[in-house]
Design an enzyme around this catalytic site. Structure first.
Site, PDB file in Angstrom:
ATOM      1  N   HIS A 125      35.587  40.324  42.043  1.00 14.70           N
ATOM      2  CA  HIS A 125      36.773  41.092  42.610  1.00 14.70           C
ATOM      3  C   HIS A 125      36.876  40.521  44.158  1.00 14.70           C
ATOM      4  O   HIS A 125      35.738  40.374  44.342  1.00 14.70           O
ATOM      5  CB  HIS A 125      37.258  41.953  42.450  1.00 14.70           C
ATOM      6  CG  HIS A 125      38.482  42.002  42.757  1.00 14.70           C
ATOM      7  ND1 HIS A 125      39.536  42.356  44.249  1.00 14.70           N
ATOM      8  CD2 HIS A 125      39.897  42.431  42.297  1.00 14.70           C
ATOM      9  CE1 HIS A 125      40.441  42.325  44.712  1.00 14.70           C
ATOM     10  NE2 HIS A 125      40.763  42.139  43.543  1.00 14.70           N
ATOM     11  N   ASP A 202      31.533  48.332  43.234  1.00 11.15           N
ATOM     12  CA  ASP A 202      32.707  48.314  43.014  1.00 11.15           C
ATOM     13  C   ASP A 202      33.031  49.417  41.974  1.00 11.15           C
ATOM     14  O   ASP A 202      32.791  48.825  40.677  1.00 11.15           O
ATOM     15  CB  ASP A 202      32.943  47.175  42.670  1.00 11.15           C
ATOM     16  CG  ASP A 202      34.794  46.994  43.211  1.00 11.15           C
ATOM     17  OD1 ASP A 202      35.083  47.904  42.743  1.00 11.15           O
ATOM     18  OD2 ASP A 202      34.735  45.569  42.943  1.00 11.15           O
ATOM     19  N   GLN A 205      37.591  49.723  38.580  1.00  6.46           N
ATOM     20  CA  GLN A 205      38.270  50.217  37.743  1.00  6.46           C
ATOM     21  C   GLN A 205      37.522  50.514  36.681  1.00  6.46           C
ATOM     22  O   GLN A 205      37.205  50.834  35.211  1.00  6.46           O
ATOM     23  CB  GLN A 205      37.455  48.043  37.128  1.00  6.46           C
ATOM     24  CG  GLN A 205      38.572  47.199  37.598  1.00  6.46           C
ATOM     25  CD  GLN A 205      39.972  47.212  37.528  1.00  6.46           C
ATOM     26  OE1 GLN A 205      40.387  48.270  36.361  1.00  6.46           O
ATOM     27  NE2 GLN A 205      41.015  46.388  38.079  1.00  6.46           N
ATOM     28  N   LYS A 228      44.487  53.404  41.644  1.00  2.96           N
ATOM     29  CA  LYS A 228      44.652  52.735  39.698  1.00  2.96           C
ATOM     30  C   LYS A 228      44.285  54.334  39.164  1.00  2.96           C
ATOM     31  O   LYS A 228      44.276  53.994  38.385  1.00  2.96           O
ATOM     32  CB  LYS A 228      43.774  52.416  39.953  1.00  2.96           C
ATOM     33  CG  LYS A 228      43.528  50.434  40.639  1.00  2.96           C
ATOM     34  CD  LYS A 228      42.498  49.954  40.837  1.00  2.96           C
ATOM     35  CE  LYS A 228      42.297  48.439  41.641  1.00  2.96           C
ATOM     36  NZ  LYS A 228      43.076  47.667  41.206  1.00  2.96           N
ATOM     37  N   CYS A 367      42.548  37.963  41.234  1.00  2.60           N
ATOM     38  CA  CYS A 367      41.724  38.198  42.067  1.00  2.60           C
ATOM     39  C   CYS A 367      40.136  37.575  42.519  1.00  2.60           C
ATOM     40  O   CYS A 367      39.831  38.192  42.533  1.00  2.60           O
ATOM     41  CB  CYS A 367      41.835  39.001  43.317  1.00  2.60           C
ATOM     42  SG  CYS A 367      43.404  39.727  43.666  1.00  2.60           S
TER      43      CYS A 367
HETATM   44  N1  7TS Z   1      37.527  45.306  42.700  1.00  2.92           N
HETATM   45  C1  7TS Z   1      38.149  45.599  41.615  1.00  2.92           C
HETATM   46  C2  7TS Z   1      37.417  45.088  40.626  1.00  2.92           C
HETATM   47  C3  7TS Z   1      39.557  45.784  41.848  1.00  2.92           C
HETATM   48  O1  7TS Z   1      39.718  45.719  39.895  1.00  2.92           O
HETATM   49  C4  7TS Z   1      40.818  45.534  42.706  1.00  2.92           C
HETATM   50  C5  7TS Z   1      41.713  45.821  41.988  1.00  2.92           C
HETATM   51  C6  7TS Z   1      39.694  45.533  43.702  1.00  2.92           C
HETATM   52  C7  7TS Z   1      38.998  45.788  43.945  1.00  2.92           C
HETATM   53  C8  7TS Z   1      40.798  45.614  45.601  1.00  2.92           C
HETATM   54  O2  7TS Z   1      40.833  46.676  45.321  1.00  2.92           O
HETATM   55  P1  7TS Z   1      42.213  47.099  46.187  1.00  2.92           P
HETATM   56  O3  7TS Z   1      42.715  49.034  45.768  1.00  2.92           O
HETATM   57  O4  7TS Z   1      41.497  47.503  46.908  1.00  2.92           O
HETATM   58  O5  7TS Z   1      43.202  46.207  45.904  1.00  2.92           O
HETATM   59  N2  7TS Z   1      41.990  44.797  40.914  1.00  2.92           N
HETATM   60  C9  7TS Z   1      43.902  44.347  40.840  1.00  2.92           C
HETATM   61  C10 7TS Z   1      43.771  43.286  39.862  1.00  2.92           C
HETATM   62  O6  7TS Z   1      42.792  43.478  38.926  1.00  2.92           O
HETATM   63  N3  7TS Z   1      44.662  43.210  39.636  1.00  2.92           N
HETATM   64  O7  7TS Z   1      45.489  43.625  40.823  1.00  2.92           O
HETATM   65  C11 7TS Z   1      44.591  44.195  41.849  1.00  2.92           C
END
Ligand code: 7TS
Length: 410
Positions: A125, A202, A205, A228, A367
């Site tokens: 990501h 990371d 997920q 999430k 992303c």
């Molecule tokens: N890393 C991964 C693997 C992610 O899926 C996401 C967000 C992030 C980092 C960033 O997370 P945040 O909470 O800092 O925004 N993924 C997604 C997605 O798949 N669609 O919208 C956000």
């Protein structure tokens, strides 16, 4: 094995799932972006504001002491949830993105220099790519990529060769937010450590969807987001080994993170305050604590098994539709994320057509633009499951895609 897991009972815990969208019961399939919130989390946040709210760590009055205790209790819950050995290893951030930026700015700028390497993968990501890209550009280090196969797995045989050099850090996603691939992080950590590199995982997920134990993974840093995993927005987590965090300079500076400030100098507060400058997201952390309690009550093994079963069912059903192409590995190797394309229909048009039928999915690059480029995809549609999704919802998805094909395919 009967785990007592019943998605219909679980659904009743989430008020928003009772609503309709465009005249149809909502089917929420964008859980990789953010999850919905159960009543217990909404109530925990509201009760905290109603009865205990005050600034933390500063006051000697009762309300502030209660608020501080609730905030720190949330930290204990998060530490236990990922089996962190020490509560000081849990830093509250805004989200995964901020947690990774924190490590890149502090550990990175103190430990990575000209000629050093940072190893990422082609499936990251942007949040686990751009902080490292910028760090490398700034200090004259090299960003190196572990490639993926056409089938959406890491090219692990190449890891040994890529680690042979001045690699300071491996930054790898536990679960891909596009392919759903579950990466063998434990083995990657062992190999990286043997080569003298640290590992940041990371876990945006993975932590919400499966049991994750930082002791078992052996990683040095891990990042994930409360929003999430049934928690409020605005509160995420950085796990770091205490020995590392202790030697890192602070990220943001200001109130709440100092031991003593004089006119010409400063000493930093101890962990984890050193990394929590300013008034934190107090109620959101309390909500995250309630979310952790909730997920533990349901059981992470049961959640994972449920999502895997739904994913296998959805992949089989979607693949049976003409023109549907599934991206990524087979169901056994992934968690509850499925990216796909439908012949002659742009993913955005598909997402719109599904929304007309009450179904929320994501479309675009998620992303992860380099990943799409690597796979030769202009964009994909993506469904992602959570504990409250059902087989009936998968069936509604499949018939809605079929309807969209009849309406839209030229
Ligand atoms: N890393 C991964 C693997 C992610 O899926 C996401 C967000 C992030 C980092 C960033 O997370 P945040 O909470 O800092 O925004 N993924 C997604 C997605 O798949 N669609 O919208 C956000």
């Amino acid at each position: 094995m009967d785990t007592g897991f019943d998605p219909l009972t679980i659904r009743a815990d989430f008020p928003v799932l009772a609503r309709e969208v465009n005249g149809r019961p909502l089917v929420y399939l964008d859980n990789a972006a953010s999850s919905q919130k159960p009543q217990v989390v909404l109530e925990a946040v509201a009760a905290f504001y109603r009865h205990h709210y005050a600034a933390v760590r500063r006051g000697v009055y009762t309300l502030s002491e209660e608020a501080t205790a609730a905030y720190e209790e949330a930290r204990d819950k998060v530490a236990a949830f990922i089996n962190a050995p020490d509560r000081r290893s849990i830093v509250f951030t805004r989200n995964t993105t901020e947690a990774i930026n924190l490590v890149a700015h502090t550990w990175g700028r103190a430990n990575v220099g000209p000629g050093d390497r940072i190893l990422v993968t082609e499936m990251e990501h942007h949040s686990n790519l751009l902080p490292w890209m910028l760090l490398c550009q700034e200090v004259g280090a090299e960003l190196v990529y572990l490639p993926i196969t056409d089938g959406g797995r890491l090219e692990l045989p190449q890891l040994e060769r890529l680690l042979d050099g001045p690699v300071r850090l491996v930054a790898v996603t536990h679960v891909s937010n596009v392919l759903g691939t579950v990466n063998p992080v434990q083995a990657i950590v062992a190999q990286a450590h043997a080569a003298g590199a640290l590992v940041l995982v990371d876990a945006a997920q993975s932590v919400p969807h499966m049991p994750v134990d930082v002791g078992v993974l052996g990683c040095d840093f891990m990042a994930f987001s409360g929003h999430k995993m049934c928690g409020p927005t605005g509160c995420g987590v950085l796990y770091g080994r205490v020995e590392l965090l202790e030697h890192m300079p602070p990220f943001l500076v200001g109130g709440g993170m100092i031991e003593r400030v004089g006119f010409t100098g400063v000493s930093w507060a101890s962990l984890p305050e050193k990394f929590e400058a300013g008034t934190p997201a107090i109620a959101e952390a309390v909500g995250l604590g309630a979310a952790v309690d909730y997920l533990e009550r349901v059981g992470m093994e049961a959640i994972h098994a449920h999502e895997k079963a739904l994913t296998a069912y959805a992949m089989e059903s979607l693949a049976a539709l003409p023109g549907v192409r599934l991206i990524g590995p087979p169901a056994e190797e992934r968690s509850g994320v499925i990216a796909f394309t439908v012949a002659s229909i742009h993913p955005h048009d598909l997402a719109y057509a599904l929304d007309r039928q009450g179904i929320a999915i994501r479309a675009g690059l998620h992303c992860a633009q380099p990943l799409h480029e690597r796979l030769g995809l202009a964009a994909t549609a993506r469904v992602s499951f959570y504990l409250y999704n059902t087989r009936e919802e998968v069936e509604r998805l499949v018939s809605a895609v079929w309807n969209a094909q009849r309406w839209l395919a030229g």
